[in-house]
Design an enzyme around this catalytic site. Structure first.
Site, PDB file in Angstrom:
ATOM      1  N   ARG A 188      28.073   9.129 -24.136  1.00  0.00           N
ATOM      2  CA  ARG A 188      26.944   9.828 -24.778  1.00  0.00           C
ATOM      3  C   ARG A 188      26.995  11.280 -24.327  1.00  0.00           C
ATOM      4  NH1 ARG A 188      23.259   6.532 -23.694  1.00  0.00           N
ATOM      5  NH2 ARG A 188      22.257   7.330 -21.822  1.00  0.00           N
ATOM      6  N   ASP A 235      16.486  16.711 -20.192  1.00  0.00           N
ATOM      7  CA  ASP A 235      17.074  15.389 -20.479  1.00  0.00           C
ATOM      8  C   ASP A 235      18.526  15.621 -20.876  1.00  0.00           C
ATOM      9  OD1 ASP A 235      17.585  12.800 -21.224  1.00  0.00           O
ATOM     10  OD2 ASP A 235      16.195  12.750 -22.916  1.00  0.00           O
ATOM     11  N   HIS A 257      21.230   3.596 -31.195  1.00  0.00           N
ATOM     12  CA  HIS A 257      19.969   4.319 -30.926  1.00  0.00           C
ATOM     13  C   HIS A 257      19.875   5.548 -31.823  1.00  0.00           C
ATOM     14  CE1 HIS A 257      22.090   7.394 -28.514  1.00  0.00           C
ATOM     15  NE2 HIS A 257      22.709   6.413 -27.899  1.00  0.00           N
ATOM     16  N   HIS A 263      10.092  11.527 -23.399  1.00  0.00           N
ATOM     17  CA  HIS A 263       9.925  11.154 -24.808  1.00  0.00           C
ATOM     18  C   HIS A 263       8.570  11.724 -25.194  1.00  0.00           C
ATOM     19  CE1 HIS A 263      12.827   7.542 -24.147  1.00  0.00           C
ATOM     20  NE2 HIS A 263      13.446   8.694 -24.231  1.00  0.00           N
ATOM     21  N   GLU A 320      21.575  13.594 -28.997  1.00  0.00           N
ATOM     22  CA  GLU A 320      22.261  12.700 -28.064  1.00  0.00           C
ATOM     23  C   GLU A 320      23.026  11.553 -28.715  1.00  0.00           C
ATOM     24  OE1 GLU A 320      19.561  10.166 -25.743  1.00  0.00           O
ATOM     25  OE2 GLU A 320      17.907  11.395 -26.458  1.00  0.00           O
ATOM     26  N   HIS A 362      20.037   1.680 -20.869  1.00  0.00           N
ATOM     27  CA  HIS A 362      19.102   2.053 -19.802  1.00  0.00           C
ATOM     28  C   HIS A 362      19.546   1.483 -18.458  1.00  0.00           C
ATOM     29  CE1 HIS A 362      15.695   2.953 -22.895  1.00  0.00           C
ATOM     30  NE2 HIS A 362      16.586   3.924 -22.802  1.00  0.00           N
ATOM     31  N   HIS A 376      14.845  12.861 -29.714  1.00  0.00           N
ATOM     32  CA  HIS A 376      13.390  12.663 -29.609  1.00  0.00           C
ATOM     33  C   HIS A 376      12.791  13.979 -29.159  1.00  0.00           C
ATOM     34  CE1 HIS A 376      14.149  12.473 -25.271  1.00  0.00           C
ATOM     35  NE2 HIS A 376      15.167  11.689 -25.568  1.00  0.00           N
ATOM     36  N   GLU A 401      24.349  14.567 -24.441  1.00  0.00           N
ATOM     37  CA  GLU A 401      22.957  14.894 -24.777  1.00  0.00           C
ATOM     38  C   GLU A 401      22.584  16.291 -24.304  1.00  0.00           C
ATOM     39  OE1 GLU A 401      19.995  12.427 -22.766  1.00  0.00           O
ATOM     40  OE2 GLU A 401      18.521  12.949 -24.306  1.00  0.00           O
ATOM     41  N   ASP A 414       0.811  -1.213   0.000  1.00  0.00           N
ATOM     42  CA  ASP A 414       0.000   0.000   0.000  1.00  0.00           C
ATOM     43  C   ASP A 414       0.853   1.275   0.000  1.00  0.00           C
ATOM     44  OD1 ASP A 414       1.011  -0.168   2.494  1.00  0.00           O
ATOM     45  OD2 ASP A 414      -0.881   0.177   3.549  1.00  0.00           O
ATOM     46  N   TYR A 474      29.416   3.232 -27.973  1.00  0.00           N
ATOM     47  CA  TYR A 474      29.425   2.225 -26.894  1.00  0.00           C
ATOM     48  C   TYR A 474      30.223   1.030 -27.385  1.00  0.00           C
ATOM     49  CZ  TYR A 474      25.440   5.278 -26.175  1.00  0.00           C
ATOM     50  OH  TYR A 474      24.645   6.391 -26.076  1.00  0.00           O
ATOM     51  N   ASP A 513      23.071  10.105 -17.337  1.00  0.00           N
ATOM     52  CA  ASP A 513      21.914  10.577 -18.114  1.00  0.00           C
ATOM     53  C   ASP A 513      20.837  10.843 -17.076  1.00  0.00           C
ATOM     54  OD1 ASP A 513      19.711  10.985 -19.729  1.00  0.00           O
ATOM     55  OD2 ASP A 513      20.105   9.281 -21.048  1.00  0.00           O
TER      56      ASP A 513
HETATM   57  N1  GLY Z   1      16.942   9.724 -20.799  1.00  0.00           N
HETATM   58  C1  GLY Z   1      16.216   9.086 -21.807  1.00  0.00           C
HETATM   59  C2  GLY Z   1      16.706   9.430 -23.136  1.00  0.00           C
HETATM   60  O1  GLY Z   1      17.759  10.022 -23.253  1.00  0.00           O
HETATM   61  O2  GLY Z   1      16.068   9.195 -24.112  1.00  0.00           O
HETATM   62 MN    MN Z   2      16.996  11.638 -24.457  1.00  0.00          MN
HETATM   63 MN    MN Z   3      18.695  11.137 -21.697  1.00  0.00          MN
END
Ligand code: GLY
Ligand code: MN
Ligand code: MN
Length: 438
Positions: free
Chosen positions: A406, A271, A350, A361, A384, A243, A354, A408, A39, A388, A260
């Site tokens: 990365r 972001d 990737h 997103h 971004e 992720h 976005h 971003e 709960d 990798y 990130d």
């Molecule tokens: N933090 C999620 C992305 O960069 O899309």
């Molecule tokens: Mn992002």
């Molecule tokens: Mn991000």
């Protein structure tokens, strides 16, 4: 900055009903509260589109917008009633009087009475706008209401004949940000940039990833903000997990750390990703790869221009990354052929960005009539790129393995060119090393 004025939400509702046309009704529910375990619940966050139209952030609420034959509209809010006993346990509720006075509703009803009160709203409307497919239970209820409206056919009633996805209109509205939305996003970006700066200054070899995450949360919390998504704090090869959210390993001398993380401010998200050395100094290999990613990122930001199509920055990124990977010997072959074969996928799997807004997103289509859509002023997009090199990748020299990078930033498309909301956090090698020395 204080909360957006109700006039902002009202003008959004007005734009929506204009697009709906006459003799139409829209029904929009907010999100349910969610339990984390047993709960214990998650802190409540309203549905973004519901909040966008209402400014109302209590759970258990449904907004109804209806237009008549002349296109005049009225706005009804179903909400929780005030309840002294419940408010002692869970806090203040606006209640019916509150939503009439403070949230500009023309009419308000108890959410408990939704099933009974809503059916008359549906009678003799031509079009019903709903957000089908988002909340299963709610889809079923709407079906039941239409069924009941149809049972009134012999009394001259009937449910709307056309059912239309509301999100098609709403998402386009949300995609183009107004000046006041950009202002809120700038605040979210500034706080998030400060959090990254603090992390760069706080990191030490041997520190746990979660301890570094705590440095970010300290800045978010000081400003009354929460993360806009689960923070990624990945040392060394953990930076190669896109992720990664466990954040439970020690940060090692000689490794990079990829963060990130960002917060949301009044339901508008930032972001940001930065990658920097745990000990403050890039190694030769880290430096070489970082320079390639940064070059790609700067070029992609520059390409985020009115009229360029959404995918153009990604095409620039894949070219620059491929050239860089060939120069460094991680890929071999002719650049155009490697791009054609998407050989970069091995190290860059990737997209380059976005939409960003109330959701990290964010909503909005990426294609129109099968073509990547062009950038318009007021769109906000992330840029971004990354590289990798998986720790077990035997196709490359061992010295490259386990490096994840990365970078971003959040970019507003304007008539004057790209505006970077997140520029307050450094990203060149010199600037990062300088900041970390002091
Ligand atoms: N933090 C999620 C992305 O960069 O899309
Ligand atoms: Mn992002
Ligand atoms: Mn991000």
């Amino acid at each position: 900055m204080s909360k957006l004025d109700q006039s902002v939400f009202r003008s959004r509702r007005e734009r929506l009903v204009q697009a709906m046309g006459s003799n139409a009704i829209a029904i929009i529910a907010t999100r349910d509260e969610m339990y984390r375990n047993r709960d214990a619940d998650y802190k409540y966050r309203a549905d973004s589109s519901f909040y966008y139209l209402t400014g109302f952030d209590e759970p258990e609420a449904v907004a109804v917008l209806e237009t008549d034959e002349n296109g005049d509209y009225s706005y009804t809010l179903f909400c929780r009633e005030r309840n002294r006993a419940m408010e002692i346990w869970t806090g203040y509720r606006a209640g019916i009087e509150g939503v009439l006075a403070e949230y500009d509703a023309d009419q308000a009803f108890s959410i408990e009475d939704l099933d009974d009160e809503i059916v008359p709203f549906l009678l003799n409307k031509e079009k019903l706008f709903i957000r089908f497919g988002q909340i299963k239970k709610f889809d079923v209820r709407i079906g039941e209401w239409c069924n009941q409206a149809n049972k009134k056919q012999r009394q001259g009633g009937g449910a709307p004949q056309q059912i239309i996805q509301l999100d098609a209109i709403l998402d386009e509205m949300r995609l183009i940000k107004s000046a006041e939305e950009i202002e809120l996003m700038q605040i979210a970006a500034n706080i998030s940039a400060k959090a990254h700066t603090r992390a760069m200054q706080a990191v030490r070899p041997g520190m746990m990833e979660y301890a570094l995450e705590a440095e970010l949360n300290y800045i978010f919390g000081q400003q009354g903000c929460v993360p806009s998504y689960n923070s990624i704090v990945g040392g060394g090869a953990n930076g190669c997990i896109l992720h990664y959210v466990e954040n439970n390993k020690p940060l090692r001398d000689g490794d990079l750390v990829l963060i990130d993380a960002a917060c949301e401010y009044q339901c508008y998200a930032a972001d940001i990703t930065r990658t920097f050395p745990v000990n403050g100094q890039f190694s030769a290999e880290q430096r070489a790869l970082y320079e390639v990613v940064l070059k790609a990122q700067l070029a992609a930001i520059e390409a985020t221009q009115v009229g360029n199509h959404y995918r153009h920055p990604h095409e620039i990124v894949t070219r620059i990354l491929t050239e860089g990977l060939v120069d460094l010997g991680l890929l071999s072959g002719e650049v155009n052929e490697l791009i054609e074969a998407e050989a970069y996928n091995q190290f860059y799997m990737h997209g380059t960005g976005h939409w960003l807004g109330m959701d990290v997103h964010d909503v909005g289509t990426y294609k129109i009539d099968g073509q990547w859509r062009p950038y318009q002023a007021g769109m906000v997009v992330t840029v971004e790129p990354g590289l990798y090199i998986q720790p077990d990748d035997e196709t490359v020299d061992a010295k490259w393995r386990g490096i994840g990078i990365r970078i971003e930033d959040d970019v507003v498309v304007t008539e004057q060119g790209p505006r970077v909301l997140t520029k307050d956090v450094v990203k060149s090698i010199d600037d990062i090393e300088h900041l970390m020395r002091h």
